[in-house]
Design an enzyme around this catalytic site. Structure first.
Site, mmCIF file in Angstrom:
data_model
loop_
_atom_site.group_PDB
_atom_site.id
_atom_site.type_symbol
_atom_site.label_atom_id
_atom_site.label_comp_id
_atom_site.label_asym_id
_atom_site.label_seq_id
_atom_site.Cartn_x
_atom_site.Cartn_y
_atom_site.Cartn_z
ATOM 1 N N SER A 52 38.024 8.413 1.388
ATOM 2 C CA SER A 52 38.854 7.886 0.295
ATOM 3 C C SER A 52 39.105 8.929 -0.788
ATOM 4 O O SER A 52 40.244 9.100 -1.244
ATOM 5 C CB SER A 52 38.226 6.625 -0.298
ATOM 6 O OG SER A 52 36.902 6.857 -0.692
ATOM 7 N N HIS A 90 34.218 3.214 6.744
ATOM 8 C CA HIS A 90 34.018 3.670 5.355
ATOM 9 C C HIS A 90 33.691 2.423 4.508
ATOM 10 O O HIS A 90 32.717 1.732 4.781
ATOM 11 C CB HIS A 90 35.283 4.418 4.914
ATOM 12 C CG HIS A 90 35.170 5.215 3.650
ATOM 13 N ND1 HIS A 90 33.972 5.553 3.062
ATOM 14 C CD2 HIS A 90 36.130 5.764 2.840
ATOM 15 C CE1 HIS A 90 34.207 6.264 1.961
ATOM 16 N NE2 HIS A 90 35.505 6.402 1.803
ATOM 17 N N HIS A 118 25.472 8.331 8.663
ATOM 18 C CA HIS A 118 26.241 8.972 7.593
ATOM 19 C C HIS A 118 26.704 10.351 8.049
ATOM 20 O O HIS A 118 26.028 11.024 8.818
ATOM 21 C CB HIS A 118 25.412 9.117 6.308
ATOM 22 C CG HIS A 118 26.279 9.259 5.090
ATOM 23 N ND1 HIS A 118 26.753 10.465 4.667
ATOM 24 C CD2 HIS A 118 26.778 8.323 4.248
ATOM 25 C CE1 HIS A 118 27.511 10.266 3.596
ATOM 26 N NE2 HIS A 118 27.545 8.982 3.319
ATOM 27 N N ARG A 156 21.166 5.396 -2.618
ATOM 28 C CA ARG A 156 21.853 4.241 -3.191
ATOM 29 C C ARG A 156 21.321 2.955 -2.552
ATOM 30 O O ARG A 156 21.173 1.929 -3.217
ATOM 31 C CB ARG A 156 23.380 4.365 -2.976
ATOM 32 C CG ARG A 156 23.979 5.572 -3.661
ATOM 33 C CD ARG A 156 25.445 5.778 -3.258
ATOM 34 N NE ARG A 156 25.589 6.065 -1.842
ATOM 35 C CZ ARG A 156 26.757 6.260 -1.213
ATOM 36 N NH1 ARG A 156 27.889 6.187 -1.886
ATOM 37 N NH2 ARG A 156 26.784 6.529 0.079
ATOM 38 N N ASP A 205 25.958 0.600 2.250
ATOM 39 C CA ASP A 205 26.595 -0.653 2.643
ATOM 40 C C ASP A 205 25.647 -1.621 3.353
ATOM 41 O O ASP A 205 25.954 -2.803 3.496
ATOM 42 C CB ASP A 205 27.790 -0.368 3.554
ATOM 43 C CG ASP A 205 28.842 0.449 2.834
ATOM 44 O OD1 ASP A 205 29.134 0.118 1.675
ATOM 45 O OD2 ASP A 205 29.343 1.422 3.412
HETATM 46 N N1 NMX Z 1 25.665 2.696 15.300
HETATM 47 C C1 NMX Z 1 25.957 3.113 16.547
HETATM 48 N N2 NMX Z 1 26.381 4.365 16.831
HETATM 49 C C2 NMX Z 1 26.458 5.222 15.804
HETATM 50 C C3 NMX Z 1 26.144 4.871 14.474
HETATM 51 C C4 NMX Z 1 25.743 3.532 14.244
HETATM 52 N N3 NMX Z 1 25.473 3.089 13.021
HETATM 53 N N4 NMX Z 1 26.313 5.934 13.686
HETATM 54 C C5 NMX Z 1 26.746 6.943 14.483
HETATM 55 N N5 NMX Z 1 26.846 6.494 15.766
HETATM 56 C C6 NMX Z 1 27.346 7.223 16.917
HETATM 57 C C7 NMX Z 1 28.806 7.597 16.671
HETATM 58 O O1 NMX Z 1 29.665 6.505 16.950
HETATM 59 C C8 NMX Z 1 28.971 8.774 17.599
HETATM 60 O O2 NMX Z 1 29.119 8.317 18.909
HETATM 61 P P1 NMX Z 1 30.256 8.951 19.884
HETATM 62 O O3 NMX Z 1 30.060 10.427 19.831
HETATM 63 O O4 NMX Z 1 29.980 8.333 21.209
HETATM 64 O O5 NMX Z 1 31.576 8.545 19.285
HETATM 65 C C9 NMX Z 1 27.605 9.463 17.517
HETATM 66 O O6 NMX Z 1 26.684 8.458 17.053
HETATM 67 C C10 NMX Z 1 27.565 10.640 16.566
HETATM 68 O O7 NMX Z 1 28.071 10.238 15.301
HETATM 69 P P2 NMX Z 1 27.443 10.868 13.953
HETATM 70 O O8 NMX Z 1 27.692 12.324 13.993
HETATM 71 O O9 NMX Z 1 26.034 10.417 13.801
HETATM 72 O O10 NMX Z 1 28.258 10.128 12.811
HETATM 73 P P3 NMX Z 1 29.660 10.528 12.153
HETATM 74 O O11 NMX Z 1 29.411 11.549 11.095
HETATM 75 O O12 NMX Z 1 30.689 10.839 13.171
HETATM 76 O O13 NMX Z 1 30.076 9.133 11.484
HETATM 77 C C11 NMX Z 1 29.620 7.127 10.303
HETATM 78 C C12 NMX Z 1 29.412 8.628 10.352
HETATM 79 C C13 NMX Z 1 29.113 6.587 8.969
HETATM 80 C C14 NMX Z 1 31.129 6.839 10.405
HETATM 81 C C15 NMX Z 1 28.868 6.463 11.474
HETATM 82 O O14 NMX Z 1 27.478 6.696 11.317
HETATM 83 C C16 NMX Z 1 29.128 4.971 11.603
HETATM 84 O O15 NMX Z 1 30.094 4.586 12.264
HETATM 85 N N6 NMX Z 1 28.273 4.097 10.964
HETATM 86 C C17 NMX Z 1 28.501 2.679 10.928
HETATM 87 C C18 NMX Z 1 29.591 2.321 9.923
HETATM 88 C C19 NMX Z 1 29.127 2.489 8.485
HETATM 89 O O16 NMX Z 1 28.033 2.101 8.116
HETATM 90 N N7 NMX Z 1 29.995 3.074 7.653
HETATM 91 C C20 NMX Z 1 29.718 3.206 6.212
HETATM 92 C C21 NMX Z 1 29.483 4.643 5.771
HETATM 93 C C22 NMX Z 1 29.190 4.710 4.300
HETATM 94 N N8 NMX Z 1 30.345 4.322 3.476
HETATM 95 O O17 NMX Z 1 30.210 3.548 2.634
HETATM 96 O O18 NMX Z 1 31.458 4.824 3.674
HETATM 97 C C1 MLT Z 2 30.848 7.293 0.411
HETATM 98 O O1 MLT Z 2 30.219 6.817 -0.532
HETATM 99 O O2 MLT Z 2 31.972 7.798 0.273
HETATM 100 C C2 MLT Z 2 30.254 7.156 1.787
HETATM 101 O O3 MLT Z 2 28.861 7.233 1.743
HETATM 102 C C3 MLT Z 2 30.898 8.024 2.826
HETATM 103 C C4 MLT Z 2 30.775 9.504 2.683
HETATM 104 O O4 MLT Z 2 30.204 10.056 1.758
HETATM 105 O O5 MLT Z 2 31.298 10.166 3.620
#
Ligand code: NMX
Ligand code: MLT
Length: 429
Positions: free
Chosen positions: A233, A263, A309, A318, A366
């Site tokens: 964002s 996100h 993350h 947080r 979250d």
């Molecule tokens: N559950 C299942 N699989 C996961 C999760 C999870 N919570 N987190 C990461 N993975 C998987 C991810 O999908 C990826 O799989 P593939 O290569 O098969 O696509 C693999 O692990 C490697 O991903 P990472 O490098 O650990 O994570 P990345 O930096 O790409 O993404 C997030 C970060 C936050 C997008 C990811 O951890 C996620 O999807 N989490 C769940 C959604 C979430 O909680 N989002 C909120 C983030 C904070 N915010 O407020 O924005």
């Molecule tokens: C945020 O607060 O923006 C989330 O934790 C996601 C991020 O830092 O990439």
């Protein structure tokens, strides 16, 4: 706004001087390398931006200036905005000036009330929130003055600060109006100049008059304010503003990025996830039952919301701050109990999932925030990301004010094709 402007100007002079020195001595120095997996993997870990509002240390979490979360979590959102922009907390007079400015700018233009009421009832609150901000874009003083002899490039940041204060002052009223008119079907409650930003929000939502509820909203608006420059964002908002699209365009764009489930929407999804667990396993599920539930989710290819993350490699501080709040004010909440059980179970499962591929198996902000909001009576969870957004606009505004003050140019990285990549790699073999 004289004091705030003076302080931002001071900071801009210091940061600008540093940039001049860095460029003078190191313009062509290499500070890193880019791996192919980063190019193809969402630029993860690629140092590619300078953002002076805040910094995320993978092992310590968010810092604003030199302050870590425990050092700023007791402040007001207004003070945090000051800190993001000026690099210091406001003193008594500076805070009084800011409060006065916010009050003076808080009134919504009349057309906004009919606009809000006219929007379809079934729209997601994030769509409504983003549209409301966009609808006020014509009021941008940056836009109105751009191209006139009165507005020089060196003043872009001042006009953006002016727009930012105009926008921020109205956001609690807009967010509360969306909640009451669209989600509760009730009349809005008036803004009160006696109250600060978060207390006004608490009052205008009108769902709970407990002191600890306004304390939760204050904490919520502080914790979500900024998370350095690369999150979806903030980055989107900054890119849009770098084209000199005004802060209304930029904030609306940033919020559209926040609306995604990976996100900001994750806070809504997390609450739904917990409700799904309770619907299937009852209000007090065992850790064994939760383990089986999580394994089943993963086997079905679903992500566990609230975990993981892109930058952090620890439990999000947080999350810990909210947990402390929950333990103090609502330790017996059934949802909070489940949040704790998930915290006990999920990291151990994610550590081994996909051969250890999950970079961070720990909870992010979250995973808990929605459970606390629900406890205090904000039951319409589609509103949770609006609250995240309301806070994050503080960061969007501060980032753009500083970036324009530091004369940062339009953001335009180079992209390449598979063919370019294959040819380049072949040449290196
Ligand atoms: N559950 C299942 N699989 C996961 C999760 C999870 N919570 N987190 C990461 N993975 C998987 C991810 O999908 C990826 O799989 P593939 O290569 O098969 O696509 C693999 O692990 C490697 O991903 P990472 O490098 O650990 O994570 P990345 O930096 O790409 O993404 C997030 C970060 C936050 C997008 C990811 O951890 C996620 O999807 N989490 C769940 C959604 C979430 O909680 N989002 C909120 C983030 C904070 N915010 O407020 O924005
Ligand atoms: C945020 O607060 O923006 C989330 O934790 C996601 C991020 O830092 O990439």
């Amino acid at each position: 706004m004289e004091l705030l402007k003076k302080n931002v100007n001071k900071r801009k002079e210091i940061l600008g001087g540093e940039i001049t020195d860095i460029l003078k001595n190191h313009a062509d120095t290499t500070i890193g390398e880019i791996k192919v997996k980063q190019l193809l993997g969402g630029m993860r870990g690629m140092t590619s931006l300078v953002c002076n509002t805040s910094f995320v240390d993978p092992y310590k979490g968010l810092f604003i200036s030199e302050y870590s979360i425990p050092e700023f979590e007791d402040r007001l959102p207004e003070e945090i905005f000051y800190l993001l922009c000026a690099g210091k907390f406001p003193d008594h007079d500076e805070m009084a000036e800011l409060r006065e400015e916010i009050n003076a700018r808080s009134k919504l233009p009349k057309f906004m009330w009919s606009f809000i009421r006219s929007l379809p009832k079934k729209m997601h609150p994030m769509t409504l929130f983003s549209m409301c901000i966009l609808a006020m874009e014509g009021r941008s003083v940056f836009k109105q003055n751009y191209g006139t002899p009165e507005m020089t490039k060196a003043q872009y940041w001042e006009y953006t600060l002016e727009d930012s204060l105009n926008l921020l002052s109205k956001l609690p009223t807009i967010a509360a109006a969306i909640y009451r008119i669209h989600l509760l079907g009730k009349q809005p409650i008036d803004y009160s100049p006696r109250l600060d930003w978060s207390n006004n929000l608490a009052q205008m939502l009108g769902v709970n008059s407990e002191r600890s509820f306004s304390e939760l909203l204050r904490l919520y608006l502080v914790l979500h304010c900024d998370h350095e420059g690369g999150n979806v964002s903030a980055f989107t908002s900054r890119v849009v503003n770098s084209a000199l699209s005004n802060i209304y365009y930029a904030a609306s764009a940033g919020l559209n990025g926040l609306a995604g489930p990976l996100h900001g929407l994750a806070n809504q999804v997390c609450l739904q996830f917990i409700q799904g667990i309770h619907a299937q396993l009852g209000d007090s599920p065992t850790t064994d039952d939760i383990t089986a539930y999580i394994n089943n989710e993963l086997e079905n290819g679903r992500v566990i919301p609230g975990y993981g993350h892109a930058v952090l490699r620890i439990t999000d501080p947080r999350f810990s701050a909210f947990m402390e709040f929950g333990n103090k004010y609502c330790p017996n909440s059934a949802y909070l109990q489940t949040v704790k059980k998930l915290y006990y179970v999920v990291p151990n499962i994610l550590k081994d999932y996909k051969g250890g591929k999950v970079a961070n198996p720990y909870p992010n902000v979250d995973a808990i925030s929605g459970s606390l909001l629900y406890h205090y009576g904000i039951k319409k969870y589609s509103f949770y990301t609006v609250l995240f957004g309301l806070s994050r606009v503080l960061g969007f505004c501060a980032q753009s004010v500083l970036a324009l003050g530091l004369n940062q140019p339009i953001i335009r990285p180079k992209s390449v094709t598979n063919k370019w990549l294959k040819d380049t790699l072949e040449k290196q073999e």
